[in-house]
Design a protein around this motif. Structure first.
Motif, mmCIF file in Angstrom:
data_model
loop_
_atom_site.group_PDB
_atom_site.id
_atom_site.type_symbol
_atom_site.label_atom_id
_atom_site.label_comp_id
_atom_site.label_asym_id
_atom_site.label_seq_id
_atom_site.Cartn_x
_atom_site.Cartn_y
_atom_site.Cartn_z
ATOM 1 N N MET A 251 0.847 -1.189 0.000
ATOM 2 C CA MET A 251 0.000 0.000 0.000
ATOM 3 C C MET A 251 0.885 1.243 0.000
ATOM 4 O O MET A 251 1.835 1.291 0.762
ATOM 5 C CB MET A 251 -0.866 0.007 1.257
ATOM 6 C CG MET A 251 -1.896 -1.090 1.239
ATOM 7 S SD MET A 251 -3.271 -0.689 2.272
ATOM 8 C CE MET A 251 -2.468 -0.688 3.845
ATOM 9 N N PRO B 289 -0.882 -2.891 10.134
ATOM 10 C CA PRO B 289 -1.264 -3.384 8.799
ATOM 11 C C PRO B 289 -1.680 -2.261 7.853
ATOM 12 O O PRO B 289 -2.030 -2.511 6.706
ATOM 13 C CB PRO B 289 -2.466 -4.296 9.063
ATOM 14 C CG PRO B 289 -2.636 -4.341 10.523
ATOM 15 C CD PRO B 289 -1.913 -3.189 11.115
ATOM 16 N N SER C 129 2.736 1.373 4.780
ATOM 17 C CA SER C 129 3.267 0.697 3.592
ATOM 18 C C SER C 129 4.348 -0.305 3.973
ATOM 19 O O SER C 129 4.457 -1.349 3.348
ATOM 20 C CB SER C 129 3.857 1.677 2.580
ATOM 21 O OG SER C 129 3.644 2.985 2.896
ATOM 22 N N GLN D 175 -3.067 -11.978 11.287
ATOM 23 C CA GLN D 175 -3.747 -13.090 10.611
ATOM 24 C C GLN D 175 -4.263 -14.126 11.625
ATOM 25 O O GLN D 175 -3.525 -14.528 12.524
ATOM 26 C CB GLN D 175 -2.747 -13.758 9.679
ATOM 27 C CG GLN D 175 -3.355 -14.766 8.758
ATOM 28 C CD GLN D 175 -2.269 -15.342 7.863
ATOM 29 O OE1 GLN D 175 -1.267 -15.862 8.343
ATOM 30 N NE2 GLN D 175 -2.461 -15.201 6.584
ATOM 31 N N SER E 231 -7.561 -9.944 0.925
ATOM 32 C CA SER E 231 -6.271 -9.253 0.787
ATOM 33 C C SER E 231 -6.106 -8.433 -0.505
ATOM 34 O O SER E 231 -5.473 -7.381 -0.463
ATOM 35 C CB SER E 231 -5.106 -10.213 0.999
ATOM 36 O OG SER E 231 -5.097 -11.184 0.003
ATOM 37 N N SER F 150 -6.923 -4.669 -0.097
ATOM 38 C CA SER F 150 -6.235 -3.916 0.958
ATOM 39 C C SER F 150 -6.198 -2.413 0.691
ATOM 40 O O SER F 150 -6.452 -1.609 1.583
ATOM 41 C CB SER F 150 -4.799 -4.431 1.126
ATOM 42 O OG SER F 150 -4.828 -5.756 1.560
ATOM 43 N N GLU F 151 -5.860 -2.047 -0.560
ATOM 44 C CA GLU F 151 -5.727 -0.618 -0.873
ATOM 45 C C GLU F 151 -7.046 0.110 -0.648
ATOM 46 O O GLU F 151 -7.069 1.209 -0.110
ATOM 47 C CB GLU F 151 -5.263 -0.421 -2.315
ATOM 48 C CG GLU F 151 -3.863 -0.935 -2.525
ATOM 49 C CD GLU F 151 -2.963 0.044 -3.264
ATOM 50 O OE1 GLU F 151 -3.484 0.868 -4.018
ATOM 51 O OE2 GLU F 151 -1.737 -0.045 -3.078
ATOM 52 N N ARG G 187 -4.109 -4.002 5.573
ATOM 53 C CA ARG G 187 -3.841 -5.363 5.122
ATOM 54 C C ARG G 187 -4.616 -6.331 5.998
ATOM 55 O O ARG G 187 -4.700 -6.155 7.213
ATOM 56 C CB ARG G 187 -2.338 -5.638 5.281
ATOM 57 C CG ARG G 187 -1.697 -6.160 4.038
ATOM 58 C CD ARG G 187 -0.190 -6.170 4.180
ATOM 59 N NE ARG G 187 0.382 -4.910 3.766
ATOM 60 C CZ ARG G 187 1.128 -4.115 4.535
ATOM 61 N NH1 ARG G 187 1.397 -4.443 5.762
ATOM 62 N NH2 ARG G 187 1.594 -2.994 4.065
ATOM 63 N N THR G 188 -5.203 -7.348 5.385
ATOM 64 C CA THR G 188 -6.052 -8.254 6.173
ATOM 65 C C THR G 188 -5.309 -9.513 6.602
ATOM 66 O O THR G 188 -5.786 -10.245 7.458
ATOM 67 C CB THR G 188 -7.273 -8.689 5.333
ATOM 68 O OG1 THR G 188 -6.785 -9.228 4.103
ATOM 69 C CG2 THR G 188 -8.216 -7.547 5.078
ATOM 70 N N ASP G 189 -4.150 -9.796 5.974
ATOM 71 C CA ASP G 189 -3.519 -11.096 6.225
ATOM 72 C C ASP G 189 -2.070 -10.997 6.680
ATOM 73 O O ASP G 189 -1.229 -11.771 6.267
ATOM 74 C CB ASP G 189 -3.628 -11.985 4.977
ATOM 75 C CG ASP G 189 -2.940 -11.358 3.785
ATOM 76 O OD1 ASP G 189 -2.519 -10.195 3.883
ATOM 77 O OD2 ASP G 189 -2.803 -12.037 2.751
ATOM 78 N N LEU G 190 -1.798 -10.034 7.554
ATOM 79 C CA LEU G 190 -0.433 -9.882 8.060
ATOM 80 C C LEU G 190 -0.202 -10.888 9.189
ATOM 81 O O LEU G 190 -0.928 -10.889 10.197
ATOM 82 C CB LEU G 190 -0.230 -8.449 8.571
ATOM 83 C CG LEU G 190 1.168 -8.086 9.054
ATOM 84 C CD1 LEU G 190 2.166 -8.076 7.902
ATOM 85 C CD2 LEU G 190 1.161 -6.714 9.720
#
Ligand SMILES: C[S@@+](CC[C@H](N)C(=O)[O-])C[C@H]1O[C@@H](n2cnc3c(N)ncnc32)[C@H](O)[C@@H]1O
Length: 225
Positions: free
Chosen positions: A1, A117, A120, A146, A160, A163-164, A169-172
């Motif tokens: 991102m 998350p 960037s 996650q 994921s 995300s932008e 971010r959904t899967d960190l």
């Protein structure tokens, strides 16, 4: 991102942020600030302070600085500071947490609530948090990482690509985050609903590096005679 995408997302969120994310994330903010065990006179930095929902939770006898990359979110934090007469909030500044304009070793404690998350580059964020924190200071992070539940993990993975648009971010993965940032975690616990979010307390990396270098700086020991 990238920063523009993040700013765009939070320009959209700013107006509704407190309504949607105020109560639901409140317990985590409260838990992390309680765990910070702030001492009188300490200088605290909150990165990604957003609309300043956490600001009234700090004790009156500490000095708080907040930064955020979104002018719209920060404007709301400024409004809250004025409305609630939060005199212990010294500064609210528009600043990138990955490239801070503060000198090194300025703060006793640095906290990031629901920010990791979103940025960037989480590695650059943690490096900067360590730099501006005093060597014997501590870092605090609260976030969703996650899920270990296979079904939820799958859903997070499916989300994921968005995300932008979502602005986070959904899967960190928590393990990857700790590994990549070399975060020196002292404590971790679950917070908010079902402990779905994680709170981390970490020692500043500079402290560990100093400890590792000290014996080397003392030089080799030569046997006399
Ligand atoms: C989910 S919100 C969390 C706000 C607040 N900490 C809370 O508890 O509600 C994430 C915030 O991080 C900010 N942010 C994202 N990237 C940033 C960066 N590189 N530097 C500073 N702030 C950033 C966003 O603008 C947004 O206000």
């Amino acid at each position: 991102m990238n920063i523009e995408a993040i700013q765009k997302a939070y320009r959209r969120y700013a107006r509704f942020y407190d309504f949607y994310f105020g109560v639901v994330f409140h317990r985590g903010r409260k838990a992390v600030i309680d765990r910070m065990n702030c001492q009188p006179g300490e200088k605290i930095l909150e990165v990604g302070v957003g609309t300043g929902l956490s600001l009234p939770l700090y004790p009156e006898n500490v000095y708080v600085t907040g930064i955020d990359i979104s002018p719209e979110m920060l404007k709301r934090a400024e409004h809250r500071k004025a409305r609630d007469a939060l005199d212990n909030v010294l500064e609210l500044r528009l600043m990138d947490a990955e490239q801070m304009q503060f000198a090194s070793n300025e703060f006793d404690k640095v906290v990031a609530a629901y920010v990791v998350p979103v940025v960037s580059n989480p590695k650059a964020l943690v490096a900067e948090m360590c730099r501006v924190c005093k060597p014997d200071g501590e870092l605090f992070i609260v976030n969703h990482f996650q899920s270990q539940n296979p079904l939820i993990k799958r859903m997070e993975h499916l989300l994921s690509p968005f995300s932008e648009t979502l602005g986070f971010r959904t899967d960190l993965s928590l393990e990857a985050f700790i590994h990549d940032t070399e975060l020196d975690v002292l404590e971790r616990s679950g917070v908010n609903l079902f402990g779905y979010w994680t709170m981390l307390r970490a020692r500043n990396k500079k402290q560990r590096i100093t400890e590792e270098l000290l014996p080397l700086q003392a030089g080799p020991r030569f046997a006399s005679g």
